[in-house]
Design an enzyme around this catalytic site. Structure first.
Site, mmCIF file in Angstrom:
data_model
loop_
_atom_site.group_PDB
_atom_site.id
_atom_site.type_symbol
_atom_site.label_atom_id
_atom_site.label_comp_id
_atom_site.label_asym_id
_atom_site.label_seq_id
_atom_site.Cartn_x
_atom_site.Cartn_y
_atom_site.Cartn_z
ATOM 1 N N GLU A 25 0.839 -1.189 0.000
ATOM 2 C CA GLU A 25 0.000 0.000 0.000
ATOM 3 C C GLU A 25 0.877 1.243 0.000
ATOM 4 O O GLU A 25 0.436 2.328 0.327
ATOM 5 C CB GLU A 25 -0.952 0.001 1.189
ATOM 6 C CG GLU A 25 -0.263 -0.099 2.538
ATOM 7 C CD GLU A 25 -1.109 0.491 3.652
ATOM 8 O OE1 GLU A 25 -1.869 -0.277 4.236
ATOM 9 O OE2 GLU A 25 -1.017 1.698 3.900
ATOM 10 N N CYS B 250 -3.206 -3.938 4.634
ATOM 11 C CA CYS B 250 -2.092 -4.825 5.007
ATOM 12 C C CYS B 250 -2.347 -6.277 4.603
ATOM 13 O O CYS B 250 -1.570 -7.158 4.944
ATOM 14 C CB CYS B 250 -1.858 -4.773 6.516
ATOM 15 S SG CYS B 250 -1.551 -3.120 7.128
ATOM 16 N N HIS C 34 -1.642 -10.666 12.477
ATOM 17 C CA HIS C 34 -1.238 -9.334 12.027
ATOM 18 C C HIS C 34 -0.824 -8.499 13.237
ATOM 19 O O HIS C 34 -1.417 -8.617 14.311
ATOM 20 C CB HIS C 34 -2.389 -8.662 11.274
ATOM 21 C CG HIS C 34 -2.066 -7.265 10.839
ATOM 22 N ND1 HIS C 34 -0.984 -6.980 10.042
ATOM 23 C CD2 HIS C 34 -2.674 -6.078 11.107
ATOM 24 C CE1 HIS C 34 -0.939 -5.672 9.831
ATOM 25 N NE2 HIS C 34 -1.954 -5.104 10.467
#
Ligand SMILES: [Zn+2]
Lengths: 374, 352, 146
Positions: free
Chosen positions: B83, B115, B239
């Site tokens: 990104e 992400c 994450h």
């Protein structure tokens, strides 16, 4: 008299920041001055030397526009470029005269002061390989820095020893009215100057400047300008520095050793774009044994009083670096030295001199032997 | 076990330079202890001024290819999740094909889902491998992510890349992708409008309805599908926008902390966005024994999660020795202050 | 269209040199060249491309730090450069001039001669705000070992 090519006149413009003058102004001034000194001869050819005129003036066919500016409307002209070896143009002029053209003007000109420092660095980086060196920001100074470091390591010198070259050049230039840098420098001044590319400091670098110099070669010896060209040769070594076994040698200049032995010159004007190149030139020509040049400089060799004098003008270190004009400055200085003009008369009478001009860092060398005749 | 596709090699890249959250707090007048307590991040990686998502992606991909022991000629696809593309238009993936010397008939593209994109691309590649349309492909997650100076993200948004060579050749595979499970919903927890230099987020809103809801849903969905429980996994990787979130989601799902800690990287390098959870996976692969089962759950704002069950094979031990470990890269560091941080990230206003 | 400092075709055709350090090897006598040549000193024109990146080992032989840089590198200064020896898998070696990265001051390369380097893919320069981002191969001191 074995010579067939003679120097009819020289003219130089003190290098500097000539903001108000164009390349054509500078080149035109020295060309007219030289032509006048030569007795207003008709020019049969104009050979221009400029390394960067396309970049500084955005001008192709500069030689033609220069001639128009001087109303040399029908004089054939061309530009010769071999990196920043300006004497390549003189070599062509020499052959033109030898081939039958009577009077040929060689004019070197460069406009480097128009650029800001970083823009100038970009221009100078053009002398390196554009895809494999300049792409990454390499400039000739980087190559000279490698040579300086390797030389110091190999022969056990400290930076002070290298700086002796610069001290000597400034001593010589202090009295030379044509020098751009005429201030005497102490070793301390040099040691405290800024680092450009370690170990190279600012005072190891010939200062880029605007300038122009002109030489008129002729088939006719001049009665009051008694200098002949004995020999002109070009030696090239078209090999990138990284591929060379020994970076403490000048592969091109070494070939000049034969000239030294044969012609026995006692005056030398050599290209010293960086201190290390001056030092290595002394060794390449056999004037100093390998690894001994800084020591001999420290011992007072190669200056007034020695049997062989090198760069009494102050070299490019003090004349200024004017790209494709630099070699013509060295040539003109040697002529004045042979003629015993002030302040060079202090050196006494010398008959034979050698000019060594260099293109890029040891990619090509132009060597010219000049002789004073009676 | 399903041996359709798996990891043949992995590679990581973390810039050498780091800044401590203490130093950032000093500049912005925050209490460093409170900041530390909030994120549990000691330091974060900072891209040098000659690094970006492209350079890190290439370096990670090269390492992955070396570990995979697959000839570049045999790579059929390159996918990049990011990104923080240096070019708004012009792919990273195609630059990788040139840098790695891949064939012309290679499929390559970049994808964006905050992400999560890199993990989406693992699923894409899995599909192509399973369909026998690709023999081996590279998936990269790379980000030199933006965080507005002085804002929450300034303490965590960092730089790093991870790459996996996926293959259907069971002799090359060192970790089998056993299965995966995805979920997504329109949840505006974090976004960056086109042309804006920094993202904005909903602060607390990034937690329960976003990160936790999606990760829990994906993890539970996968375990249910496979009939597995937390005790069936040797490692769990989530994450990592900070260290608190993965530890908390692990406890919600019933994973003990010692199964989560080996895959934590955020405390030392910050949030590397598309590389975040996948760097955690790489860190686990660096040390895992053959036959280890690893749960990996990625998360991307906006929002969605992919959960994977990955099982190492006997090849894993040899692959571990073929390149330097992530731990080594994490320890190979030089700390900088905030002024260099601004220079490196090119946040000082200049003309060129 | 604004003026571009980097011409796309020129960048494109050189990418193999920038990204993969391609040189050439003479198939007749085995000499290697970087920069590449299309004809060997032995007279043969039978040359093949080789990527120096295949070298398992790179050693720094000499270095400098350039403080006065070309204009497009102003925000990258100082620039580090090394004479780097690449040891190829076949036992041959070749020296190249290469940029160095990941250093904060010139002091970090003091006593660095003889140290092992590792290649790393980096931005070489960015052409203004709208032109190409130019990538290439740089080297940094290798800290960890496999
Ligand atoms: Zn050959």
């Amino acid at each position: 008299m074995s010579q067939r090519v003679f120097v009819k006149a020289v003219a130089v413009k003190q290098a500097g920041r000539h903001y108000s003058k164009s390349a054509a102004d500078l080149a035109g001034e020295v060309l007219l001055e030289a032509a006048m000194k030569a007795g207003n001869v008709d020019l049969d050819y104009v050979v221009v030397s400029s390394t960067f005129v396309e970049l500084s003036e955005r001008q192709a066919a500069f030689c033609s526009y220069l001639c128009e500016y001087l109303s040399l409307e029908d004089v054939p002209c061309l530009r010769v470029e071999a990196g920043d070896a300006g004497l390549a143009a003189l070599g062509v002029a020499y052959r033109l005269v030898d081939a039958g053209f009577r009077n040929v003007a060689v004019v070197g000109v460069e406009k480097l002061a128009d650029f800001t420092t970083t823009m100038l660095n970009k221009v100078l980086s053009c002398l390196c390989n554009s895809t494999f060196e300049s792409y990454y920001g390499v400039v000739p100074t980087v190559q000279a820095a490698f040579m300086t470091r390797l030389y110091m390591e190999r022969f056990g010198y400290r930076y002070d020893d290298i700086a002796m070259w610069s001290v000597r050049m400034h001593e010589h230039a202090a009295e030379n009215p044509y020098a751009f840098m005429r201030r005497k420098l102490t070793l301390q001044d040099i040691l405290s100057s800024e680092v450009v590319a370690e170990p190279i400091r600012l005072f190891d670098v010939a200062p880029p400047a605007d300038g122009a110099a002109c030489v008129i070669l002729s088939r006719d010896p001049s009665p009051d300008f008694r200098i002949g060209v004995d020999h002109v040769s070009q030696v090239s070594h078209n090999v990138s520095l990284n591929l060379r076994d020994d970076l403490t040698r000048l592969y091109t200049v070494e070939k000049g050793r034969d000239l030294v032995e044969h012609y026995k010159p006692t005056l030398f004007e050599v290209s010293d774009k960086y201190s290390i190149l001056g030092i290595l030139t002394l060794e390449a020509l056999g004037l100093a044994p390998r690894g001994q040049a800084p020591k001999l400089l420290r011992d007072g060799c190669f200056t007034y009083g020695d049997k062989r004098c090198v760069n009494l003008s102050g070299g490019l270190k003090c004349l200024g670096y004017t790209g494709g004009a630099s070699g013509l400055y060295l040539f003109a200085m040697l002529v004045l030295e042979l003629l015993g003009e002030r302040p060079f008369d202090r050196a006494g009478a010398h008959d034979v001199g050698l000019v060594v001009d260099m293109g890029c860092v040891d990619r090509t060398a132009l060597m010219v032997v000049l002789r004073r005749f009676s | 076990m399903n041996m359709l596709a798996g990891i043949a090699g992995w590679g990581t890249y973390i810039p050498r330079f780091r800044i401590s959250t203490r130093e950032i707090a000093r500049v912005w007048g925050d209490d460093p202890l409170r900041i530390r307590d909030l994120y549990l991040i000691e330091e974060k990686s900072v891209e040098f001024y000659d690094e970006d998502a492209v350079t890190m992606a290439v370096n990670a991909a090269r390492t992955a290819l070396r570990r995979a022991e697959i000839d570049p000629e045999h790579i059929d696809a390159v996918f990049v999740g990011t990104e923080s593309k240096p070019y708004a238009v012009k792919p990273i993936a195609s630059i990788i094909t040139a840098a790695l010397g891949l064939r012309l008939d290679v499929q390559s593209f970049d994808a964006e889902f905050a992400c999560k994109a890199a993990s989406d691309l693992i699923i894409c590649m899995y599909g192509l491998l399973a369909a026998r349309r690709v023999r081996a492909g590279i998936v990269v997650g790379s980000d030199a992510s933006q965080g507005e100076p002085g804002e929450h993200l300034d303490y965590s948004a960092s730089a790093g890349a991870v790459a996996f060579v996926l293959s259907s050749d069971k002799d090359k595979i060192c970790a089998v992708i056993e299965d995966f499970y995805s979920c997504s919903s329109d949840t505006p927890d974090f976004w960056r409008r086109d042309g804006c230099p920094y993202p904005v987020h909903g602060e607390g809103f990034t937690g329960e309805p976003a990160y936790f809801r999606h990760i829990v849903e994906a993890a539970r969905g996968l375990m249910q599908k496979l009939g597995l429980k937390p005790q069936d996994f040797d490692y769990a990787v989530f994450h990592q926008p900070n260290t608190r979130f993965p530890l908390r989601v692990a406890s919600v799902l019933g994973f003990p902390v010692d199964k989560v800690r080996p895959g934590i990287v955020v405390n030392a390098v910050g949030n590397t966005y598309n590389a975040s959870a996948l760097l955690g996976l790489a860190k686990v692969l660096d040390v895992a024994k053959p036959g280890s089962r690893i749960l990996v759950v990625t998360y991307g704002s906006g929002a969605g999660s992919n959960a994977f069950s990955i099982v190492t094979t006997d090849n894993i031990t040899r692959k571990q020795s073929l390149a330097e470990s992530l731990e080594q890269q994490i320890n190979d560091k030089v700390l900088i202050d905030y002024s260099l941080y601004l220079r490196f990230r090119r946040l000082i206003r200049v003309l060129q | 269209m604004p003026e571009l400092g980097v011409l796309p075709p020129r960048y494109w055709r050189n990418v193999r040199y920038y990204y993969r350090l391609e040189g050439t090897r003479c198939k007749t006598c085995g000499r290697i060249y970087y920069p590449p040549r299309i004809r060997c000193v032995c007279g043969s024109s039978d040359m093949e491309n080789i990527s120096l990146l295949l070298s398992p080992k790179f050693v720094l032989e000499c270095h400098t730090t350039l403080h006065s840089v070309p204009v497009e590198f102003e925000k990258f200064k100082p620039l580090g450069f090394g004479l780097v020896r690449a040891y190829l898998p076949d036992g041959q070696s070749i020296r190249i001039i290469a940029p160095l990265t990941d250093f904060l001051s010139r002091d970090e390369y003091e006593d660095a001669s003889g140290r092992e380097l590792e290649p790393t893919f980096r931005v070489v320069m960015r052409d203004r705000t709208y032109g190409l981002v130019c990538y290439g191969t740089k080297f940094r001191i290798r800290h960890s070992r496999v």
